[in-house]
Enzyme design. Structure first.
Site, PDB file in Angstrom:
ATOM      1  N   LYS A   1       5.191   9.233   8.648  1.00  0.00           N
ATOM      2  CA  LYS A   1       4.747   8.850   9.869  1.00  0.00           C
ATOM      3  C   LYS A   1       5.814   9.219  10.974  1.00  0.00           C
ATOM      4  O   LYS A   1       5.802  10.121  11.571  1.00  0.00           O
ATOM      5  CB  LYS A   1       4.541   7.250   9.911  1.00  0.00           C
ATOM      6  CG  LYS A   1       3.570   6.733   9.110  1.00  0.00           C
ATOM      7  CD  LYS A   1       3.012   5.386   9.528  1.00  0.00           C
ATOM      8  CE  LYS A   1       2.163   4.760   8.150  1.00  0.00           C
ATOM      9  NZ  LYS A   1       0.893   4.940   8.582  1.00  0.00           N
TER      10      LYS A   1
ATOM     11  N   ASP B   1       9.510   2.464  -0.552  1.00  0.00           N
ATOM     12  CA  ASP B   1       8.288   3.165   0.257  1.00  0.00           C
ATOM     13  C   ASP B   1       8.652   2.965   2.077  1.00  0.00           C
ATOM     14  O   ASP B   1       8.301   1.701   2.152  1.00  0.00           O
ATOM     15  CB  ASP B   1       7.063   2.633  -0.060  1.00  0.00           C
ATOM     16  CG  ASP B   1       5.908   3.513   0.594  1.00  0.00           C
ATOM     17  OD1 ASP B   1       6.154   4.092   1.767  1.00  0.00           O
ATOM     18  OD2 ASP B   1       4.735   3.532   0.146  1.00  0.00           O
TER      19      ASP B   1
ATOM     20  N   TYR C   1       0.786  -1.138   0.170  1.00  0.00           N
ATOM     21  CA  TYR C   1      -0.061   0.154  -0.247  1.00  0.00           C
ATOM     22  C   TYR C   1       0.963   1.152  -0.087  1.00  0.00           C
ATOM     23  O   TYR C   1       1.827   1.385   0.865  1.00  0.00           O
ATOM     24  CB  TYR C   1      -1.028   0.069   1.336  1.00  0.00           C
ATOM     25  CG  TYR C   1      -1.839   1.148   1.531  1.00  0.00           C
ATOM     26  CD1 TYR C   1      -2.865   1.256   0.847  1.00  0.00           C
ATOM     27  CD2 TYR C   1      -1.471   2.223   2.352  1.00  0.00           C
ATOM     28  CE1 TYR C   1      -3.685   2.410   0.622  1.00  0.00           C
ATOM     29  CE2 TYR C   1      -2.489   3.193   2.324  1.00  0.00           C
ATOM     30  CZ  TYR C   1      -3.386   3.468   1.591  1.00  0.00           C
ATOM     31  OH  TYR C   1      -4.388   4.540   1.873  1.00  0.00           O
TER      32      TYR C   1
HETATM   33  N1  HOZ Z   1      -1.019   3.684   5.967  1.00  0.00           N
HETATM   34  C1  HOZ Z   1      -1.874   3.502   7.288  1.00  0.00           C
HETATM   35  C2  HOZ Z   1      -1.563   2.056   7.348  1.00  0.00           C
HETATM   36  N2  HOZ Z   1      -1.897   0.972   6.746  1.00  0.00           N
HETATM   37  C3  HOZ Z   1      -3.234   3.711   6.679  1.00  0.00           C
HETATM   38  C4  HOZ Z   1      -3.747   4.584   7.931  1.00  0.00           C
HETATM   39  C5  HOZ Z   1      -4.957   5.121   7.326  1.00  0.00           C
HETATM   40  O1  HOZ Z   1      -5.197   4.514   6.037  1.00  0.00           O
HETATM   41  O2  HOZ Z   1      -5.710   5.457   7.885  1.00  0.00           O
END
Ligand code: HOZ
Length: 433
Positions: A271, A243, A148
Site C-alpha cells: 500500500k 503484516d 486478512y
Molecule cells: N486489502 C484491502 C483492504 N481490505 C482489500 C482491497 C481489495 O481486496 O481490493
C-alpha cells in the site's frame, strides 16, 4: 446540498464490465455486493476527493484502500512517476531506486534488516510464510480470526476484509490439507494463543497478524497482547510476522511495531510504500532473510518486482512523509471525525463505538469496546449498509463494508472532517427512517 441519486454513466460501464469481468470488478470488495447497489466508476481524483464518470464528487475515505496517504494525484508522486516512465517502464535488472527505497524503508522499520520488493501485499505475505516455514522447518501457521493477509491459500481461513464481507468461511479451491496447516485464534486473546502453542509445541513456523486489525473494521491490540505474542513465539522458536501492509506508514511512521515498540522477526508491507502503484515488500531478521534465493534456498521471484515506476512513486511518497511527519495531525483529525460521528449517534440514540490511530479510523455500529472479529460481527450491519448509501448520496465515500478501516490523507483538512461529521448526522437520521 443536492443528493446524488443517479449515475447513468457508471451504470452503463458496470453493465459492460459485468460481461467481461467477474462481478464487473477486479477485486470483489469493489462491487458493493455487501452494501447493495452498484459501484460508481471513477474518472479522476485530486487530493481528498474523487470524481465519478457522471461528474459527482466524493470526499474519499477509501483512498485506494489505503495507499494514498498524501491524497490523490499528489504532485511529487505524479512527477516522480512521469520522470521514471520517461526513462522506461521496466528493465528486469536492478536499479538504484530499489536500493534507495529499501534503505528508506529500513530507516523507518529497523527490524527489516534485509527486505525484498514484490508486487502486492498478497505476494509479500505468501513469501513471508514460505520463508518462515523454510527457516524453521515447521509447517503450521497461526493466524487470527478476522485478520486478512491477502488471498493466498493459507490465509483464506476465518479471514477478514472481502472474505468476511461476503460471509465466506473459507474458499473452494483451497486444498483441505493446506487449510489444516492454518490454525486460528481470536485476536486479543493471549490465553487462546497459549493453548494453541501448548497443543502444537515446536510445530508452529510462524504467527502472522495485523498488529492493528484493519480488515474487521479497526481493532487496536489490547495492552500486552503484542508483547505476549513476542514472548510466546520467542519461547517456542516460531517466527512473529507482522503484516503491516495496511498499518505500515499509517498508524505511525514506523507502523504498529514502532508505535507499540515490538520487534517482529518478519514484516510485510504494501500500500503506502508504493504511492498507489502495485507494490509489496517482505523483510526482517538478517539470518532469516539470508534464506531467500539467491543467498539461500527459499525461492521467491518476480518479473516486475521492484518495478521502476512503483519504486519512484514509493520513494516520492515516503520522502514527502518523512518531511511532513503528519501522523499526530492525522490522528487529531481522525479522532475529531470519529468523535463527531459518535456524537451524532448519541443524539439519535444509535449505539456506536470507534477509534482513530494515526491515519486509520473506524466506527462500529454497536457499543464498544470491540476487541475481536466476533464482536465486530455483532454490529448492526443492516444499519451500516443504509448509512453507507446515505453517506454516498451526500458525497462521502466510505469503504463499502463494515469489515474495513477508514483512511485519512494529508489532503484532508479540518473543514473536510467537519463537513463529513455534518453529513454523517444527516445520513444517520435518514438511515434510521
Ligand atoms: N486489502 C484491502 C483492504 N481490505 C482489500 C482491497 C481489495 O481486496 O481490493
Amino acid at each position: 446540498m443536492p443528493l446524488i441519486e443517479e449515475r447513468p454513466r457508471s451504470a452503463e460501464w458496470f453493465r459492460r464490465g459485468r460481461k467481461v469481468l467477474p462481478g464487473g470488478v477486479n477485486s470483489p470488495v469493489r462491487a458493493f455486493s455487501a452494501v447493495g447497489g452498484e459501484p460508481f466508476f471513477t474518472a479522476e481524483g485530486a487530493g481528498a476527493r474523487i470524481r465519478d464518470v457522471d461528474g459527482n464528487e466524493y470526499l474519499d475515505y477509501v483512498l485506494s484502500w489505503g495507499p494514498l496517504i498524501l491524497g490523490h494525484a499528489h504532485p511529487a508522486v505524479v512527477e516522480a512517476v512521469r520522470e521514471a516512465a520517461s526513462r522506461g517502464t521496466s528493465y528486469g535488472t536492478p536499479t538504484p531506486a530499489e536500493v534507495e527505497l529499501a534503505e528508506l524503508t529500513r530507516e523507518t522499520f529497523p527490524s527489516m534488516e534485509r527486505l525484498r520488493f514484490v508486487n502486492s501485499g498478497t505476494e509479500a505475505t505468501l513469501a513471508a510464510v514460505r520463508l518462515a516455514r523454510g527457516f524453521t522447518g515447521r509447517e503450521l501457521l497461526l493466524k487470527f480470526e478476522g485478520c486478512y493477509h491477502g488471498h493466498g491459500d493459507s490465509f483464506l481461513v476465518k479471514a477478514g476484509s472481502g472474505v468476511a464481507t461476503f460471509g465466506l468461511p473459507n474458499s473452494p479451491g483451497v486444498p483441505a490439507e493446506l487449510s489444516r496447516l492454518t490454525l486460528t485464534a481470536p485476536f486479543n486473546d493471549l490465553e487462546a494463543v497459549e493453548e494453541v502453542f501448548r497443543a502444537h509445541a515446536g510445530r508452529i513456523a510462524g504467527v502472522i497478524l495485523e498488529p492493528v486489525v484493519g480488515n474487521s473494521g479497526l481493532i487496536p491490540p489490547v495492552d500486552g497482547f503484542l508483547a505476549g505474542l513476542r514472548d510466546i513465539t520467542q519461547r517456542d522458536g516460531s517466527l512473529l510476522i507482522f503484516d503491516e501492509v495496511m498499518t505500515g506508514f499509517r498508524v505511525a511512521a514506523g507502523g504498529a511495531q514502532g508505535r507499540f515498540a515490538i520487534r517482529p522477526d518478519l514484516t510485510t508491507l504494501g500500500k503506502v510504500i508504493g504511492g498507489g502503484l502495485p507494490v509489496g515488500a517482505f523483510g526482517g531478521r538478517r539470518d532469516v532473510m539470508e534464506m531467500v534465493a539467491p543467498e539461500g534456498p527459499v525461492y521467491q521471484a518476480g518479473t516486475l518486482s521492484g518495478n521502476p515506476l512503483a519504486m519512484a512513486a514509493g520513494l516520492a511518497q515516503l520522502r514527502a512523509l518523512r518531511d511532513a511527519a503528519p501522523y499526530a495531525e492525522l490522528e487529531r483529525l481522525g479522532t475529531r471525525l470519529v468523535e463527531g460521528i459518535l456524537a451524532a449517534g448519541e443524539r439519535l440514540g444509535v449505539p456506536l463505538s470507534g477509534t482513530a490511530l494515526g491515519s486509520m479510523w473506524g466506527v462500529f455500529f454497536r457499543e464498544g469496546p470491540v476487541r475481536n472479529f466476533a464482536e465486530a460481527g455483532e454490529a448492526d450491519i443492516p444499519l451500516f449498509r443504509r448509512f453507507f448509501h446515505e453517506m454516498l448520496r451526500r458525497g462521502v465515500f466510505l469503504a463499502p463494508s463494515p469489515f474495513e478501516a477508514g483512511f485519512l490523507s494529508t489532503a484532508h483538512c479540518e473543514q473536510d472532517i467537519d463537513e463529513t461529521i455534518d453529513r454523517a448526522g444527516h445520513a444517520l437520521r435518514a438511515a434510521l427512517e
